[in-house]
Design a protein around this motif. Structure first.
Motif, PDB file in Angstrom:
ATOM      1  N   THR A  94       0.852  -1.181   0.200  1.00 11.90           N
ATOM      2  CA  THR A  94       0.175  -0.006  -0.073  1.00 11.90           C
ATOM      3  C   THR A  94       0.883   1.192   0.104  1.00 11.90           C
ATOM      4  OG1 THR A  94      -1.729  -1.270   1.311  1.00 11.90           O
ATOM      5  CG2 THR A  94      -1.969   1.177   1.166  1.00 11.90           C
ATOM      6  N   GLY A 126      -4.009   5.779  -0.801  1.00 13.59           N
ATOM      7  CA  GLY A 126      -4.633   4.606  -0.829  1.00 13.59           C
ATOM      8  C   GLY A 126      -4.557   3.752  -2.111  1.00 13.59           C
ATOM      9  N   ARG A 127      -3.710   3.990  -2.912  1.00 13.94           N
ATOM     10  CA  ARG A 127      -3.163   3.054  -3.912  1.00 13.94           C
ATOM     11  C   ARG A 127      -2.244   1.967  -3.432  1.00 13.94           C
ATOM     12  NH1 ARG A 127      -4.215   5.364  -8.669  1.00 13.94           N
ATOM     13  NH2 ARG A 127      -2.281   4.515  -9.634  1.00 13.94           N
ATOM     14  N   TYR A 128      -1.992   1.108  -4.607  1.00 12.37           N
ATOM     15  CA  TYR A 128      -1.445  -0.262  -4.183  1.00 12.37           C
ATOM     16  C   TYR A 128      -0.292  -0.338  -5.320  1.00 12.37           C
ATOM     17  CZ  TYR A 128      -5.424  -1.094  -1.539  1.00 12.37           C
ATOM     18  OH  TYR A 128      -6.355  -1.283  -0.462  1.00 12.37           O
ATOM     19  N   THR A 130      -7.513  -3.338 -16.386  1.00  6.61           N
ATOM     20  CA  THR A 130      -7.389  -3.669 -14.922  1.00  6.61           C
ATOM     21  C   THR A 130      -7.240  -2.291 -14.379  1.00  6.61           C
ATOM     22  OG1 THR A 130      -4.734  -3.509 -15.525  1.00  6.61           O
ATOM     23  CG2 THR A 130      -5.984  -5.627 -15.687  1.00  6.61           C
ATOM     24  N   ARG A 131      -7.141  -1.305 -14.960  1.00  4.13           N
ATOM     25  CA  ARG A 131      -7.216  -0.038 -14.203  1.00  4.13           C
ATOM     26  C   ARG A 131      -6.267   0.209 -13.596  1.00  4.13           C
ATOM     27  NH1 ARG A 131     -13.574   1.327 -12.598  1.00  4.13           N
ATOM     28  NH2 ARG A 131     -14.548   0.745 -14.997  1.00  4.13           N
ATOM     29  N   THR A 132      -4.991   0.187 -14.127  1.00  5.48           N
ATOM     30  CA  THR A 132      -3.551   0.091 -13.655  1.00  5.48           C
ATOM     31  C   THR A 132      -2.625   1.052 -14.471  1.00  5.48           C
ATOM     32  OG1 THR A 132      -2.855  -1.813 -14.461  1.00  5.48           O
ATOM     33  CG2 THR A 132      -3.967  -1.819 -12.287  1.00  5.48           C
ATOM     34  N   ALA A 141      -5.675   1.561  -8.245  1.00  9.78           N
ATOM     35  CA  ALA A 141      -6.341   2.217  -6.927  1.00  9.78           C
ATOM     36  C   ALA A 141      -6.822   0.936  -6.342  1.00  9.78           C
ATOM     37  CB  ALA A 141      -7.437   3.162  -7.668  1.00  9.78           C
ATOM     38  N   SER A 142      -6.712  -0.105  -6.956  1.00 10.34           N
ATOM     39  CA  SER A 142      -7.374  -1.545  -6.058  1.00 10.34           C
ATOM     40  C   SER A 142      -6.403  -2.502  -6.204  1.00 10.34           C
ATOM     41  CB  SER A 142      -8.880  -1.756  -6.740  1.00 10.34           C
ATOM     42  OG  SER A 142      -8.562  -2.275  -8.341  1.00 10.34           O
ATOM     43  N   ARG A 143      -6.413  -3.229  -5.254  1.00  9.29           N
ATOM     44  CA  ARG A 143      -5.553  -4.511  -4.867  1.00  9.29           C
ATOM     45  C   ARG A 143      -5.753  -5.258  -6.118  1.00  9.29           C
ATOM     46  NH1 ARG A 143      -2.409  -7.087  -1.132  1.00  9.29           N
ATOM     47  NH2 ARG A 143      -2.692  -5.391   0.353  1.00  9.29           N
ATOM     48  N   SER A 144      -7.090  -5.508  -6.176  1.00  8.17           N
ATOM     49  CA  SER A 144      -7.682  -6.552  -7.156  1.00  8.17           C
ATOM     50  C   SER A 144      -7.056  -6.283  -8.659  1.00  8.17           C
ATOM     51  CB  SER A 144      -9.060  -6.821  -7.103  1.00  8.17           C
ATOM     52  OG  SER A 144      -9.608  -5.450  -7.558  1.00  8.17           O
ATOM     53  N   GLY A 145      -7.014  -5.003  -9.011  1.00  4.43           N
ATOM     54  CA  GLY A 145      -6.717  -4.665 -10.223  1.00  4.43           C
ATOM     55  C   GLY A 145      -5.152  -4.805 -10.692  1.00  4.43           C
TER      56      GLY A 145
END
Length: 346
Positions: free
Chosen positions: A65, A69-71, A100-102, A120-124
């Motif tokens: 992290t 709040g980004r990964y 994947t919005r990365t 912005a998301s861990r899953s992405g």
């Protein structure tokens, strides 16, 4: 144990030594960066539109992290694969980033370094990492192997019996089509092949050496338990359907004794499974075929000065009918292998 004389001719990654036998990972082709990169670039268009479903990665990876709040995740990829991850005019990377919005950062051409993925998301981030893994794996699986994993089977008694086998074949079957002294394996290179790998840089070589160490601890030692295996190589077989058109002739290997008959097979299958699960090797068969190559037409020396050295010589098979008739029950070797593990690298 003294290294075999041929080891200096190869680019070895590592060895797990077992008293008088060892598992070895050898390089079998030149690792010219220019040649490797060109080989990958020639196939780049094949992967530009590669369908890469999200699947489980070969192994766990760390996602950290960072601010806002980004990964982020960072991981090694051999630089010869960077053009494939980017794609022609950046199309592959953009597609992965959009889906994947990365954001995917790849080192510049000619530079080593890690691929960095942020989102912005861990899953992405996780999905993008997996997709890159799959693209690289697809590219790796289409390349010619650069290394192979083997157990040397070249003790003094084995080499002596192989010399006798070679002399007998040349004496009795030397008149058969395609048989010559040049297609026999060098006695000091006799080995039991477990599998082949594509290893592209120093970091991948280090990963392979680590895999060997883990295999020693988790597979080899529990299976062998300090026991001695009596291994015999009896009879020969060929790797195609026509005994008159053979390219590879190999010796059949088995372990004596009902109690230990499965150990060598389980050991070979376990090691290949371990390398496969780490993404270091492509699994080709359910079980490893235990064999020792004795004759291979790829070894054939140039026997005509009329052939242009710049042109690739067509592979010429040989007629193994006479060998199969006379050697099908011949004992090519029989010796005990006592194992004690140590890791060597050079």
């Amino acid at each position: 144990m003294a290294r075999n004389s041929w080891a200096s001719e190869q680019l070895g990654v590592g060895t797990v030594l077992f008293r008088n036998r060892s598992f070895r990972l050898f390089s079998v082709v030149s690792e010219s960066e220019h040649a490797l990169r060109n080989a990958v670039l020639r196939a780049r268009n094949s992967w530009t539109n590669l369908d890469c479903p999200v699947e489980e990665p070969y192994e766990d990876f760390e996602i950290e992290t960072i601010g806002n709040g980004r990964y982020r995740t960072s991981f090694h990829v051999a630089r010869c694969y960077f053009p494939i991850v980017i794609g022609s005019k950046g199309v592959v990377r953009r597609r992965l980033e959009n889906e994947t919005r990365t954001q995917i950062q790849v080192p510049k051409q000619g530079q080593d370094g890690h691929i960095v993925i942020t989102g912005a998301s861990r899953s992405g981030v996780e999905a993008a990492h997996r997709r890159v893994d799959l693209i690289v794996a697809a590219a790796r699986n289409r390349q010619q192997f650069t290394h192979f994993l083997s157990i040397p089977l070249n003790g003094e008694s084995v080499q002596k019996r192989f010399h006798q086998f070679k002399e007998e074949v040349l004496d009795l079957c030397g008149h058969s089509r395609g048989i010559s002294a040049s297609i026999f394996q060098a006695p000091e290179k006799l080995h039991l092949t477990l599998g082949t790998l594509v290893i592209m840089d120093a970091e991948e070589r280090e990963r392979a050496a680590q895999c060997l160490t883990l295999c020693k601890e988790s597979i080899v030692q529990p299976l062998l338990r300090g026991e001695t295996l009596a291994v015999r190589m009896v009879g020969v077989e060929y790797m195609n359907d026509d005994p008159a058109e053979v390219d590879i002739l190999y010796g059949k290997v088995h372990v004596e004794g009902n109690d230990n008959s499965h150990v060598l097979q389980d050991l070979a299958d376990g090691i290949v499974g371990h390398f496969t699960s780490r993404g270091m090797m492509q699994k080709q068969y359910e079980r490893v075929k235990l064999h020792v190559t004795l004759m291979n037409t790829l070894f054939r020396s140039e026997e005509s000065s009329d052939i242009d050295s710049d042109k690739q010589r067509p592979r010429e098979s040989f007629d193994a009918t006479g060998i199969l008739k006379s050697s099908n029950s011949t004992t090519l070797c029989g010796e005990e292998l006592a194992y004690q593990t140590r890791l060597h690298s050079w």
